[in-house]
Design a protein around this motif. Structure first.
Motif, PDB file in Angstrom:
ATOM      1  N   SER A 130      15.089 -40.265  22.380  1.00 46.85           N
ATOM      2  CA  SER A 130      15.800 -39.006  22.523  1.00 46.85           C
ATOM      3  C   SER A 130      16.510 -38.706  21.217  1.00 46.85           C
ATOM      4  N   LYS A 131      16.362 -37.485  20.754  1.00 48.17           N
ATOM      5  CA  LYS A 131      17.030 -37.130  19.501  1.00 48.17           C
ATOM      6  C   LYS A 131      18.310 -36.349  19.784  1.00 48.17           C
ATOM      7  N   ALA A 132      18.739 -36.319  21.046  1.00 50.90           N
ATOM      8  CA  ALA A 132      19.983 -35.637  21.376  1.00 50.90           C
ATOM      9  C   ALA A 132      21.112 -36.262  20.557  1.00 50.90           C
ATOM     10  N   ILE A 133      21.947 -35.422  19.993  1.00 57.68           N
ATOM     11  CA  ILE A 133      22.973 -35.918  19.087  1.00 57.68           C
ATOM     12  C   ILE A 133      23.842 -36.965  19.760  1.00 57.68           C
ATOM     13  N   ILE A 134      24.198 -36.692  21.000  1.00 58.44           N
ATOM     14  CA  ILE A 134      25.131 -37.585  21.648  1.00 58.44           C
ATOM     15  C   ILE A 134      24.488 -38.954  21.895  1.00 58.44           C
ATOM     16  N   VAL A 135      23.199 -38.975  22.165  1.00 61.35           N
ATOM     17  CA  VAL A 135      22.504 -40.255  22.330  1.00 61.35           C
ATOM     18  C   VAL A 135      22.526 -41.018  21.017  1.00 61.35           C
ATOM     19  N   LEU A 136      22.250 -40.311  19.922  1.00 58.64           N
ATOM     20  CA  LEU A 136      22.250 -40.976  18.615  1.00 58.64           C
ATOM     21  C   LEU A 136      23.637 -41.517  18.295  1.00 58.64           C
ATOM     22  N   VAL A 137      24.669 -40.739  18.630  1.00 61.08           N
ATOM     23  CA  VAL A 137      26.032 -41.209  18.363  1.00 61.08           C
ATOM     24  C   VAL A 137      26.287 -42.515  19.108  1.00 61.08           C
ATOM     25  N   PHE A 138      25.849 -42.567  20.367  1.00 58.56           N
ATOM     26  CA  PHE A 138      26.098 -43.799  21.112  1.00 58.56           C
ATOM     27  C   PHE A 138      25.213 -44.939  20.636  1.00 58.56           C
ATOM     28  N   ILE A 139      24.063 -44.627  20.096  1.00 63.27           N
ATOM     29  CA  ILE A 139      23.262 -45.692  19.488  1.00 63.27           C
ATOM     30  C   ILE A 139      24.048 -46.302  18.332  1.00 63.27           C
ATOM     31  N   THR A 140      24.717 -45.458  17.552  1.00 62.93           N
ATOM     32  CA  THR A 140      25.479 -46.031  16.437  1.00 62.93           C
ATOM     33  C   THR A 140      26.653 -46.848  16.967  1.00 62.93           C
ATOM     34  N   ILE A 141      27.211 -46.465  18.111  1.00 66.79           N
ATOM     35  CA  ILE A 141      28.285 -47.283  18.685  1.00 66.79           C
ATOM     36  C   ILE A 141      27.736 -48.652  19.072  1.00 66.79           C
ATOM     37  N   GLY A 142      26.563 -48.649  19.685  1.00 65.70           N
ATOM     38  CA  GLY A 142      25.941 -49.918  20.058  1.00 65.70           C
ATOM     39  C   GLY A 142      25.639 -50.769  18.837  1.00 65.70           C
ATOM     40  N   LEU A 143      25.086 -50.149  17.812  1.00 66.50           N
ATOM     41  CA  LEU A 143      24.762 -50.877  16.584  1.00 66.50           C
ATOM     42  C   LEU A 143      26.022 -51.440  15.961  1.00 66.50           C
ATOM     43  N   SER A 144      27.060 -50.608  15.965  1.00 65.84           N
ATOM     44  CA  SER A 144      28.315 -51.032  15.371  1.00 65.84           C
ATOM     45  C   SER A 144      28.794 -52.313  16.020  1.00 65.84           C
ATOM     46  N   SER A 145      28.718 -52.359  17.344  1.00 64.04           N
ATOM     47  CA  SER A 145      29.219 -53.550  18.008  1.00 64.04           C
ATOM     48  C   SER A 145      28.288 -54.741  17.781  1.00 64.04           C
ATOM     49  N   THR A 146      26.980 -54.486  17.716  1.00 64.85           N
ATOM     50  CA  THR A 146      26.058 -55.581  17.409  1.00 64.85           C
ATOM     51  C   THR A 146      26.338 -56.177  16.032  1.00 64.85           C
ATOM     52  N   ILE A 147      26.524 -55.298  15.076  1.00 62.34           N
ATOM     53  CA  ILE A 147      26.756 -55.779  13.711  1.00 62.34           C
ATOM     54  C   ILE A 147      28.093 -56.510  13.625  1.00 62.34           C
ATOM     55  N   ARG A 148      29.103 -55.972  14.308  1.00 60.95           N
ATOM     56  CA  ARG A 148      30.408 -56.631  14.287  1.00 60.95           C
ATOM     57  C   ARG A 148      30.298 -58.037  14.865  1.00 60.95           C
ATOM     58  N   GLY A 149      29.535 -58.144  15.958  1.00 62.02           N
ATOM     59  CA  GLY A 149      29.341 -59.456  16.567  1.00 62.02           C
ATOM     60  C   GLY A 149      28.643 -60.406  15.613  1.00 62.02           C
ATOM     61  N   THR A 150      27.630 -59.888  14.931  1.00 63.89           N
ATOM     62  CA  THR A 150      26.903 -60.730  13.982  1.00 63.89           C
ATOM     63  C   THR A 150      27.821 -61.171  12.849  1.00 63.89           C
ATOM     64  N   ALA A 151      28.678 -60.270  12.412  1.00 61.08           N
ATOM     65  CA  ALA A 151      29.607 -60.608  11.330  1.00 61.08           C
ATOM     66  C   ALA A 151      30.569 -61.697  11.789  1.00 61.08           C
ATOM     67  N   LEU A 152      31.009 -61.582  13.031  1.00 65.69           N
ATOM     68  CA  LEU A 152      31.911 -62.610  13.583  1.00 65.69           C
ATOM     69  C   LEU A 152      31.214 -63.954  13.576  1.00 65.69           C
ATOM     70  N   LEU A 153      29.951 -63.928  13.939  1.00 66.36           N
ATOM     71  CA  LEU A 153      29.181 -65.163  13.998  1.00 66.36           C
ATOM     72  C   LEU A 153      28.993 -65.736  12.593  1.00 66.36           C
ATOM     73  N   ALA A 154      28.728 -64.859  11.642  1.00 65.53           N
ATOM     74  CA  ALA A 154      28.406 -65.303  10.292  1.00 65.53           C
ATOM     75  C   ALA A 154      29.644 -65.784   9.548  1.00 65.53           C
ATOM     76  N   TRP A 155      30.743 -65.079   9.667  1.00 67.70           N
ATOM     77  CA  TRP A 155      31.891 -65.403   8.843  1.00 67.70           C
ATOM     78  C   TRP A 155      33.082 -65.961   9.621  1.00 67.70           C
ATOM     79  N   GLY A 156      32.985 -65.964  10.936  1.00 67.37           N
ATOM     80  CA  GLY A 156      34.109 -66.449  11.726  1.00 67.37           C
ATOM     81  C   GLY A 156      35.200 -65.404  11.811  1.00 67.37           C
ATOM     82  N   PRO A 157      36.215 -65.704  12.598  1.00 72.95           N
ATOM     83  CA  PRO A 157      37.230 -64.697  12.884  1.00 72.95           C
ATOM     84  C   PRO A 157      38.316 -64.559  11.811  1.00 72.95           C
TER      85      PRO A 157
END
Lengths: 332, 246, 294, 256, 379
Positions: free
Chosen positions: C92-119
Motif C-alpha cells: 500500500s502506498k497510502a501515506i499513513i501506511v508508509l508513515v507507520f512502516i517507518t515507525i516499525g522500522l525505527s523501533s526495529t533499528i533501535r532494538g538492533t542498536a541496543l543489541l549491538a552497543w548495549g544500553p
C-alpha cells in the motif's frame, strides 16, 4: 474477472452475534480451566488493552483518523481516578465516570482543532499533546507523585465484593471489555457507524450526503478517549500503583500497532490485535533484547505485506480464494 | 516511425483505449482530435509509458517500447509536453529548461545543450527576458511557451503535444501554432492533441478523430476539415429519437 | 555573570542545540518533499550517526575525520536501503501506511542498536579539545563552534546542491510535480532513493556533531528528532529555510524559557509550540501552505 | 408541463482561486423537474460550479438561492439537508463499505439516531435500521444492484459503481440531483442505459443538473443547457438553440 | 526463560562435577532487573553482581548442601511489566525471596503484590519512598539518599560552603533529592540559592547551570543518575564554573569518566568504598571482601565494578546470609534479615532492624573525587 471479485464484506451481523456468544462463554468458562494467576494478569492486561484498542479502532480503522496520543487519555483516566479516590477520598465508581467525562472534555478541546488537520499533521498534534500530558504527570509531583509514581490506589468494590485479586479483576475487566465490544458493534452497525466509515471512504462525499464530518470526527475522537480513560481507571484500581512510565509515547505506538496488526475497521480485529501483541510481548520477554526488534519487525512486515491488517488481510485472502474456486466451478 | 497496434489501456477500472491503432510517419504533424474524455491524453500517457497498455504493441523506429519505463522512453527521444503545462513552478525558467534536457547531460556535450537553449530562446524571446523568474509567476501563455520549450530541450524526434492551446487567448494560440510549424520544418515529428479542432487541422498533415477510446475517423487533415462527422463528435448527434421511445 | 551575559549565554547555547534541530528538520523535509511522508527513522539516523562514529573512532581507532565520513556513508547507505527495501516493496502506498512502516522500522533499528552497543551512553571526544572560549562573558566550547560551522556547511552544501546541480534541481522538480519529472526522463524512484540517502546523511551529521557534548546511546535520537520535527512544523513543513529558522528559534526559545522562566516545563514548551502552530497556523512561519496538499 | 417554476438560482457568482478566476459572474436558473445541462470545454469551470452549489467551497461573491433560501454560505451537509445531493466526476463510492451500506449512508438525512442511541442500540434505532435496510434494498432493486448488495463496493465493475453512486445520492430523497459526468468512461450500451436511468429519475419528480462531455447524451436528454467557457456563461437555452449558437461552435471547434 | 534454563543447566553441571550435594533440590530466589529500557545500564550490572554472590555462596556449600538458584526476570523499566514479571515468577517458581528491581517506580509497583504474598525482598532502587514508611517485607540496599546527601553536607559544613546550587533530574530520584536538600539545608545551616531541573532525555543543561551560577553558589550539587551526570559536568566546566561540584551516590562508576571526559576532574561524590578499595587502609574491615570481589568481577565480566555493583551484591549477600540462617521459609528469612547486625558488606556495615530496612548510615559512605581517570578518597 480476477479483479472484479476482489473481496466481499468481511463480517455479517449474524456471525457477530455468534462471536459475541462464544466470547461471553469464554469469559465465564476460562477460569474453570486456568488456575495460574499470572495467566490471569496477562489476560487482564489484554482486556485493558482491548478496551483502549477498540476505542482507537473506531477512530483509526473506521473513521480513518490517526492518533498517537491515546497514552495520554489512558493515563488521564488512571491519574484522575487515582487522585480523586486516593487523595480526596471520592468513591471509586462515580470517580471513574467523572474521569471519563473530564477526559472526554479534554479530548474534545484537543480533537476539534486537531481533526481539521489531515494525515501526519494530526499524528503529530496528538503526539505532541501526549508528550505534554506526560510531562505534566512527571512535573506536577505534588499531585501526581511525579516519576516515582502514585501508590496505594484502592481496589474497586461492589458492596462487600472487593476486586482485590487477579481472578475477580478478570471478571471485572472482561465484563467491561465485553460491554465495549458490544456497544462498538452496535455503533458500527448503525447510522453513526456508517457515517464514520463514509468519512474514512471519502470525507467530501460523506459531507455532501448530509454528514457533519467535523462533528462526527470530534465525537468519535472523544468516544475513543473515553474508552481509553475507562481502561486507565480500571488499570489504576487493579494494579493499585501507577507511574508516568506506563503512559508514555511507547504506549501510544503500541496500541496503534495493535489496531493496525489486528486489522483496521474490524472490532474483532482490535481484540485480536490487543491479544496477540500483549501475549507476544510476554512470550518475547524471554528473548530480552530482541523484544523491541521483533515488535518493530512485526509492525513493518504486516504493513508492508498486509496493509489491511492480519485479521482482515487473511480473511480477504481466504475469501478471495473461495470466490476464485466458486468462479472456477461456475466456469466448468 | 511510430506504430501503435491494437492497444488496450485501462485507467483504474475504466477501459480507456480500446483496440486503438495509429501510425505516424517521419516529420509529419498528426493531429488527434476528439471531445473531452475521449481518451486523447490517455493515449499520450500510454505512449510516454505513464499508463502502459495492458495489451497491444507500440513500436518506435521498429523498437518495442510499450513495456519500458517513462524515463527510458524519454531517452528514446519521445518527449511529451503535457496538458496544463505541468511546470516546476517554484523553479526558474532556466532551471525548467535545463531539466528538459535532463537525460542529455550525461551523454552529450554541454555545447549542444547550450545551442538548444539558444534555439528555444530564439523561438520564444520572452523566455529569455524571464529566464531568472520563477515559472509559477509567468502568465498562461508564457507558461505554455516554457512548457513547449522544455520539451524541445529534450531534443525529441517525436514530440507529443497535449492541448497546447488550452485556455489561451487567440493571439497566443496563433503564435504557438506557428512555433509548432517551425518545429516541423526543423525536422521534429509531432503528434498534436487538440480540442481546438480547426486550428489543429489547419496545421496537421493527417488527423485521427477519437471517440470513447476508439479511432472513429482518420485521414488527410484537409479532408477531415470538411467532414460533418467531426462536428458531431464534438457537439453530439440528435438524441431526440431515442428520447421519445422511452 | 550579569543579566545580559546570561541572556547571551542562553542564546548561544540555544543556537547550538537549535542548529541540531535544524539539521534534523532538514532531514524530515527532504523526505517529505520527495514522498509526502513523515519519516520516523530520522530518529535512528541521528542515533546511528553518533554510534557509528563511536564505533569507527573509539572502538576501531580510525582517524577522526575518516570516521566522520565513514559514519556518514554508512547511514547514507542505510537510508538508501530503507527506501529500496520496505518503502518501495510496500503493497500500500497510502501515506499513513508508509508513515507507520517507518515507525516499525525505527523501533526495529533501535532494538538492533541496543543489541549491538548495549544500553550505556558512550562518549565521543570533542573534535578539537575542550578549552572554554569566552565571548562577551558567555562561555562556549570549541565543539559548539564545530556545530555551527558544520551546520552552516551542510546548509551551504544543500543550497548548492539543490540550486546549482542538475540532480538537485531534478529532486526539486520531482517534489513539485512527479508526473512532469518523469516526462522529462527523471526517474522518480531514484530521486526518492536519493532523498532517503541524503536525509540519512544529514541526520547522521547531526548525531555526530552533538555527541561529543551530550554523549550518545541507542536511543538519543528520539527526543532530538521529535523536537526537530516540531522545528520543521514551526518553520513550515517542507520549507528548508523554514526548517533552519524553526530549529534556531525553537532552540533559543527553549534555552531562554529554561533559563529565565522555569526549567520544569522546558520540554512541554517545544510541543506546546508545535500544537499552537498546528492549530492556528499549520503552514508554519514560512510554509507554502502545503498542509492542504496532504 | 405548464409554467415552470425556478428551483435554483445562481446569481452573479464569482469564484477566485488565488487571484485566478475559475468562475466569473455566472448567472442562470434551473426549473423544477427539468434536466439542465452545464457544458463547456475543459477548464471552463463546470465542476467548480457544482462544488459551489453543493457547498464544497463558498463563492467569492454572488449568491445561490435554492427554493427561496440562500445556500451559498452553507456547509455541504447542510445543503444535503436542504435537498441537494450529487455524484462526483471521479467516483467517490465508499470502497470500505458494502453496496447496501453505501446506499444506507445515503439515507443519512432521512434518519436521526445519534451516538448515544446507536451505542446502546435502543429500540428506536432498531426500528430505524430495519426501515433503512428496506429502503436501501428497494433502491438497489431499482438500480439492478440487489444481487450484489453484500459486495464491497470496490469489487463492483466501474459502470455499476457509477450507478451505485447515483443510487446513494437518490437515497437522500433530493429535490435537486447534480450529476458530474455520469457517463464518463462508460461504453455506448452503458451510456444508453444511463440515459434511460436519468430520464426515469426525472420522472420521479426530481430536478437534475447534468455536467457532461458526451454531447450525444446532453443533447438527447436535457431540457435546458448552459454553456460555460473560461469561467463565463457564453450561451444558454434549449439544445437546439445551443447547438446552433456560433459562440458555442467556436468554443468547441475553434475559430474559423 | 532460555537464559534461566541455561543457568540452571550450568549450575547443575557445576554441582555434578564438583560432587557437592548431588541431587539436592535448589532453593530458588527471584531476581527482577531492568535489563532493557531506560534503567538497563544499571540493571545489567546489578544482575552480574548478584550472579557472583550466588556462585560464591553455592561454592561454599549453599544452605546445608542445597544450592541457591536465581530466577531472572526483566521488567523492561516499566511498572506494568514489573508486576507481570513478578506475578509470573510467583506463579511458576517456588521462590523464597526476591532481589530487585532496579528502579524506584517499578519497585513501588511491585510492593502491593510482595506485601500480600509475603516475599522478603531486597530492592536495588535508589528512592527512599520504598522504605518510608517501613514496609514489612521490603528492604533496600543502596544508601538512603538522605544519608548520601548528608555526607556531602558534612563536607560543606567542614569547608564552610554555605551557599549551594542544586540541579536535579525530573525523575523520581532527582525529585527525591530536591526534597532532601531542603531538609538538610535547615539541619546543617547552608542555603540553597538556586534549584533547577532537567529531563533525563535532555541533551543540554547549560541554561539551568547558567541560572544557578548567576546566584553565586559556593558549591553545586547535581542529583541524577546516568548520562546526564556526564552532560551536566561537561556543561558546568564549559561555563567556567570552578566551585566544587558534587554528583550523587550513584555516580562513582567507571562510565563517569567516559561520559564526562576531562570535565570529570575534581568532581566529588558519595560512594561505596568499592571504587577506592585499593587505597583503603588494611585495617578497614571491608577491604579484603572488596578486593576479592573486585577481582572476581573483573575476571568474570571483563569490566571494572562501580558503586551500583556494590549495592547489588550486598542485597544478594544479605539475603543469602538470611536464607542460610533461616532456611527456605519466607517469614523466617524476613525475620532473619531484620535481625541482621554488623554484617560486613561491600557498601558498609549493615545493621538492619524493624525500624531500619536499609541498615547503612552516612558513616558507611565514602566521599570520593575523580582524579586522572580514577577515584580517590577525599577524607
Amino acid at each position: 474477472m480476477r479483479n472484479r471479485f476482489k473481496f466481499m464484506a468481511p463480517f455479517t451481523q449474524k456471525k457477530e452475534t455468534l462471536f459475541l456468544i462464544i466470547f461471553a462463554l469464554g469469559i465465564v468458562l476460562i477460569p474453570l480451566f486456568v488456575k495460574n494467576k499470572y495467566y490471569f494478569m496477562v489476560m487482564n492486561i489484554v482486556g485493558l488493552n482491548t478496551i483502549v484498542v477498540i476505542g482507537l479502532n473506531l477512530l483509526i480503522g473506521f473513521t480513518g483518523q490517526i492518533s498517537l496520543g491515546h497514552a495520554a487519555f489512558y493515563g488521564m483516566g488512571a491519574y484522575l481516578s487515582a487522585i480523586f479516590t486516593t487523595t480526596y477520598g471520592f468513591p471509586p465508581w462515580p470517580t471513574i465516570a467523572l474521569a471519563m467525562i473530564i477526559t472526554g472534555m479534554v479530548a474534545y478541546f484537543v480533537g476539534y482543532p486537531s481533526l481539521k488537520l489531515k494525515g501526519h499533521y494530526l499524528v503529530m498534534a496528538t503526539l505532541g499533546f501526549s508528550i505534554i500530558v506526560h510531562i505534566f504527570m512527571v512535573e506536577l509531583d505534588q499531585i501526581t507523585g511525579g516519576p516515582s509514581g502514585f501508590p496505594g490506589i484502592p481496589h474497586l468494590s461492589i458492596g462487600k465484593l472487593v476486586f482485590h485479586d487477579d481472578l475477580k479483576n478478570f471478571y471485572l475487566i472482561w465484563t467491561f471489555a465485553f460491554l465495549c465490544i458490544l456497544v462498538s458493534l452496535n455503533l458500527v452497525n448503525s447510522r453513526v457507524g456508517r457515517a464514520l466509515k463514509a468519512i474514512h471512504g471519502s470525507e467530501v462525499a460523506a459531507n455532501t450526503l448530509g454528514i457533519d464530518t467535523d462533528k462526527y470526527k470530534a465525537k468519535v475522537f472523544v468516544l475513543s478517549a473515553i474508552f481509553a480513560s475507562l481502561a486507565g481507571s480500571l488499570y489504576a484500581h487493579y494494579i493499585t500503583f501507577i507511574s508516568p512510565r506506563s503512559f508514555d509515547f511507547y504506549y501510544s505506538i503500541q496500541v496503534v500497532t495493535m489496531v493496525i496488526v489486528g486489522g483496521m475497521g474490524s472490532v474483532w480485529g482490535a481484540f485480536f490485535g490487543a491479544g496477540l501483541l500483549t501475549v507476544l510481548s510476554e512470550i518475547l520477554h524471554v528473548t530480552e533484547k530482541f523484544n523491541i526488534i521483533i515488535y518493530g519487525a512485526i509492525l513493518t512486515l504486516v504493513l508492508v505485506f498486509l496493509p489491511e491488517g492480519m485479521v482482515v488481510g487473511f480473511y480477504s485472502f481466504y475469501r478471495r480464494r473461495k470466490v476464485k474456486t466458486l468462479i472456477e466451478k461456475e466456469g466448468n | 516511425m511510430l506504430n501503435i497496434d491494437l492497444i488496450n489501456t485501462y485507467y483504474g477500472q475504466i477501459h480507456a483505449l480500446k483496440d486503438l491503432s495509429l501510425h505516424i510517419e517521419k516529420e509529419e504533424i498528426v493531429a488527434l482530435i476528439g471531445s473531452n474524455g475521449a481518451g486523447k491524453s490517455t493515449l499520450l500517457n500510454t505512449i510516454s509509458g505513464i499508463t502502459p497498455p495492458r495489451t497491444g504493441s507500440i513500436r518506435f523506429n521498429g523498437v518495442e517500447i510499450s513495456r519500458i519505463s517513462p524515463e527510458k522512453i524519454v531517452s528514446q527521444r519521445i518527449v511529451q509536453v503535457p496538458e496544463g503545462r505541468q511546470l516546476f513552478s517554484p523553479l526558474t525558467v532556466l532551471e525548467n529548461l535545463e531539466l528538459g534536457a535532463f537525460l542529455r547531460f550525461s551523454g552529450e556535450s554541454r555545447k549542444n545543450i547550450e545551442k538548444d537553449l539558444h534555439y528555444v530562446m530564439e523561438l520564444f524571446p520572452i523566455l529569455k527576458e524571464r529566464r531568472e523568474q520563477k515559472a509559477g509567476t509567468l502568465s498562461g501563455g508564457e507558461q505554455q511557451m516554457l512548457s513547449i520549450g522544455r520539451g524541445i530541450m529534450g531534443r525529441p524526434m517525436l514530440m507529443l503535444l497535449d492541448e497546447p492551446s488550452l485556455g489561451l487567448a487567440p493571439l497566443i494560440v496563433t503564435e504557438i501554432f506557428n512555433v509548432i510549424r517551425k518545429l516541423q520544418e526543423d525536422k521534429t515529428t509531432i503528434l498534436l492533441v487538440e480540442q481546438n479542432a480547426k486550428a489543429a487541422l489547419r496545421i496537421a498533415d493527417r488527423a485521427y478523430v477519437i471517440e470513447t477510446g476508439r479511432i472513429t475517423l482518420k485521414g488527410e487533415a484537409k479532408v477531415l476539415m470538411e467532414n460533418e462527422e467531426v462536428k458531431k463528435a464534438y457537439l453530439g448527434k440528435d438524441y431526440r429519437e431515442k428520447r421519445r421511445q422511452i | 555573570m550579569g543579566f545580559y551575559e546570561q541572556i547571551l549565554q542562553f542564546v548561544l547555547t540555544g543556537l547550538t542545540i537549535g542548529a541540531i534541530y535544524a539539521l534534523v528538520a532538514l532531514g524530515f523535509n527532504i523526505i517529505h518533499n520527495a514522498t509526502g511522508i513523515v519519516n520516523f527513522v530520522q530518529c535512528e539516523f541521528v542515533t546511528l550517526g553518533g554510534m557509528m562514529m563511536y564505533t569507527y573512532y573509539s572502538l576501531l581507532g580510525i582517524p577522526l575525520i575518516l570516521s566522520f565520513f565513514l559514519s556518514m556513508t554508512t547511514i547514507i547507505l542505510l537510508g538508501a536501503l530503507i527506501e529500496r527495501g520496505p518503502i518501495r516493496v510496500a503493497r500500500s502506498k497510502a501515506i499513513i501506511v508508509l508513515v507507520f512502516i517507518t515507525i516499525g522500522l525505527s523501533s526495529t533499528i533501535r532494538g538492533t542498536a541496543l543489541l549491538a552497543w548495549g544500553p550505556d551512553n558512550v562518549p565521543l571526544p570533542s573534535f578539537s579539545g575542550e578549552n572554554v572560549i569566552r565571548i562577551l562573558g558567555a562561555a562556549i566550547l570549541p565543539q559548539h563552534l564545530w556545530i555551527f560551522g558544520i551546520t552552516i556547511g551542510v546548509v551551504i552544501f544543500l543550497q548548492y546542491f539543490f540550486h546549482r546541480t542538475l540532480i538537485g534541481k531534478a529532486m526539486r522538480a520531482t517534489a513539485v510535480n512527479r508526473k512532469a519529472a518523469s516526462l522529462m526522463g527523471i526517474s522518480v524512484n531514484r530521486m526518492v532513493l536519493l532523498s532517503f540517502a541524503m536525509s540519512g546523511g544529514i541526520g547522521a551529521v547531526g548525531g555526530m556533531i552533538i555527541a561529543p557534548i551530550t554523549t550518545t546511546s541507542y536511543d538519543t535520537g528520539i527526543m532530538l528528532a521529535l523536537k526537530g520535527f516540531s522545528a520543521a512544523i514551526l518553520g513550515g513543513y517542507g520549507n528548508n529555510a523554514g526548517a533552519i529558522a524553526g530549529g534556531l528559534i525553537l532552540g533559543v526559545l527553549e534555552s531562554l524559557g529554561a533559563g529565565l522562566i522555569s526549567s520544569k516545563f522546558k520540554n512541554a514548551f517545544a510541543f506546546l509550540i508545535l500544537l499552537l502552530v498546528l492549530f492556528f497556523k499549520p503552514t508554519g512561519l514560512l510554509g507554502y501552505g502545503e498542509s492542504e496538499r496532504v | 408541463m405548464g409554467i415552470s417554476e425556478v428551483i435554483l438560482k445562481v446569481d452573479h457568482v464569482r469564484k477566485f482561486f488565488g487571484g485566478v478566476a475559475a468562475l466569473n459572474d455566472v448567472s442562470f436558473e434551473v426549473n423544477r423537474n427539468e434536466i439542465t445541462a452545464i457544458i463547456g470545454p475543459n477548464g471552463a469551470g463546470k465542476t467548480t460550479l457544482i462544488n459551489l452549489i453543493t457547498g464544497i467551497y463558498p463563492p467569492t461573491s454572488g449568491k445561490i438561492v435554492f427554493e427561496r433560501k440562500t445556500i451559498s454560505r452553507l456547509k455541504p451537509f447542510h445543503i444535503a439537508y436542504q435537498g441537494i445531493t450529487r455524484t462526483f466526476q471521479n467516483i467517490q463510492v465508499f470502497h470500505n463499505m458494502t453496496v447496501l451500506e453505501n446506499v444506507m449512508v445515503g439515507l443519512h438525512t432521512q434518519t436521526e439516531s445519534e451516538f448515544l442511541n446507536c451505542l446502546l442500540h435502543l429500540p428506536k434505532v432498531k426500528r430505524e435500521e430495519r426501515q433503512v435496510a428496506e429502503e436501501g434494498a428497494s433502491l438497489l432493486r431499482f438500480f439492478h444492484l440487489e444481487s450484489k448488495s453484500d459486495w464491497l463496493s470496490s469489487s463492483l465493475p466501474y459502470g455499476e459503481q457509477k450507478r451505485l453512486e447515483i443510487a446513494r445520492a437518490l437515497a437522500g430523497k433530493p429535490k435537486l440531483l447534480l450529476l458530474d459526468e455520469p457517463v464518463a468512461g462508460l461504453n455506448i450500451r452503458e451510456t444508453e442505459e444511463m440515459a434511460e436511468l436519468i430520464l426515469k429519475i426525472k420522472k420521479m419528480g426530481i430536478t437534475i443538473i447534468l455536467v457532461e462531455h458526451d454531447m450525444n447524451l446532453v443533447m438527447g436528454i436535457s431540457d435546458k443547457i448552459t454553456v460555460l467557457n473560461y469561467g463565463q456563461k457564453i450561451s444558454g437555452g434549449t439544445p437546439e438553440e445551443v447547438q446552433k449558437d456560433p459562440k458555442v461552435i467556436q468554443a468547441y471547434l475553434g475559430e474559423e | 526463560m532460555k537464559r534461566g534454563l541455561l543457568i540452571i543447566l550450568v549450575l547443575g553441571f557445576c554441582m555434578f562435577s564438583s560432587g557437592v550435594s548431588y541431587g539436592a533440590e535448589p532453593i530458588k530466589i527471584g531476581a527482577i532487573f531492568s535489563l532493557t529500557g531506560p534503567g538497563a545500564h544499571i540493571g545489567v550490572a546489578q544482575r552480574n553482581s548478584v550472579l557472583i554472590a550466588i556462585d560464591e555462596f553455592n561454592k561454599k556449600g549453599g544452605v546445608g548442601g542445597r544450592p541457591v538458584e536465581m530466577v531472572v526476570g526483566d521488567d523492561e523499566s516499566d511498572p506494568t511489566k514489573a508486576v507481570m514479571a513478578l506475578r509470573k515468577m510467583v506463579e511458576t517458581q517456588p521462590i523464597v525471596a526476591l532481589i530487585g528491581p532496579t528502579r524506584t517506580d517499578t519497585g513501588m509497583a511491585m510492593i502491593p503484590t510482595l506485601e500480600k504474598e509475603g516475599i522478603p525482598t531486597f530492592m536495588h532502587a535508589g528512592g527512599d519512598v520504598i522504605i518510608t514508611p517501613v514496609r514489612k517485607w521490603i528492604f533496600k540496599s543502596p544508601y538512603r539518599a538522605a544519608d548520601a546527601m548528608e555526607r556531602i553536607a558534612l563536607y560543606l559544613k567542614k569547608h564552610n560552603l554555605t551557599k549551594v546550587g542544586f540541579l536535579h533530574a525530573s525523575d523520581g530520584f532527582g525529585k527525591d533529592g530536591a526534597a532532601i536538600v531542603d531538609r538538610l539545608a535547615a539541619k546543617h545551616g547552608f542555603e540553597v540559592v538556586a534549584k533547577e531541573t532537567f529531563d533525563m532525555k535532555d541533551v543540554d543543561m547549560t541554561a539551568q547551570l547558567t541560572r544557578i551560577n548567576a546566584r553565586g553558589p559556593r558549591a553545586i550539587i547535581i542529583w541524577t543518575i546516568g548520562p546526564p551526570m556526564g552532560i551536566t559536568t561537561k556543561n558546568a566546566r564549559a561555563l567556567g564554573i570552578t566551585v566544587p561540584l558534587f554528583q550523587c551516590h550513584g555516580g562513582a562508576e567507571p562510565i563517569f569518566f567516559r561520559l564526562a571526559g576531562d570535565a570529570a576532574e575534581g568532581v566529588m561524590m558519595p560512594s561505596t568504598k568499592i571504587v577506592v578499595a585499593d587505597k583503603l587502609p588494611d585495617t578497614d574491615v571491608q577491604k579484603k571482601k572488596l578486593v576479592d570481589y573486585i577481582k572476581e568481577y573483573e575476571t568474570r565480566f571483563k569490566d571494572v565494578p562501580g558503586t551500583m555493583v556494590a549495592y547489588g551484591a550486598d542485597a544478594a549477600y544479605l539475603l543469602l546470609e538470611a536464607i542460610k540462617q533461616a532456611g527456605p521459609d519466607r517469614a523466617k528469612i524476613r525475620d532473619a534479615l531484620e535481625g541482621m547486625k554488623g554484617y560486613v558488606g561491600l557498601s558498609g556495615i549493615y545493621n538492619l532492624s524493624p525500624e531500619d530496612h536499609t541498615g547503612t548510615t552516612a558513616k558507611d559512605i565514602a566521599l570520593v573525587k575523580a582524579e586522572k581517570g580514577r577515584f580517590i578518597l577525599v577524607e
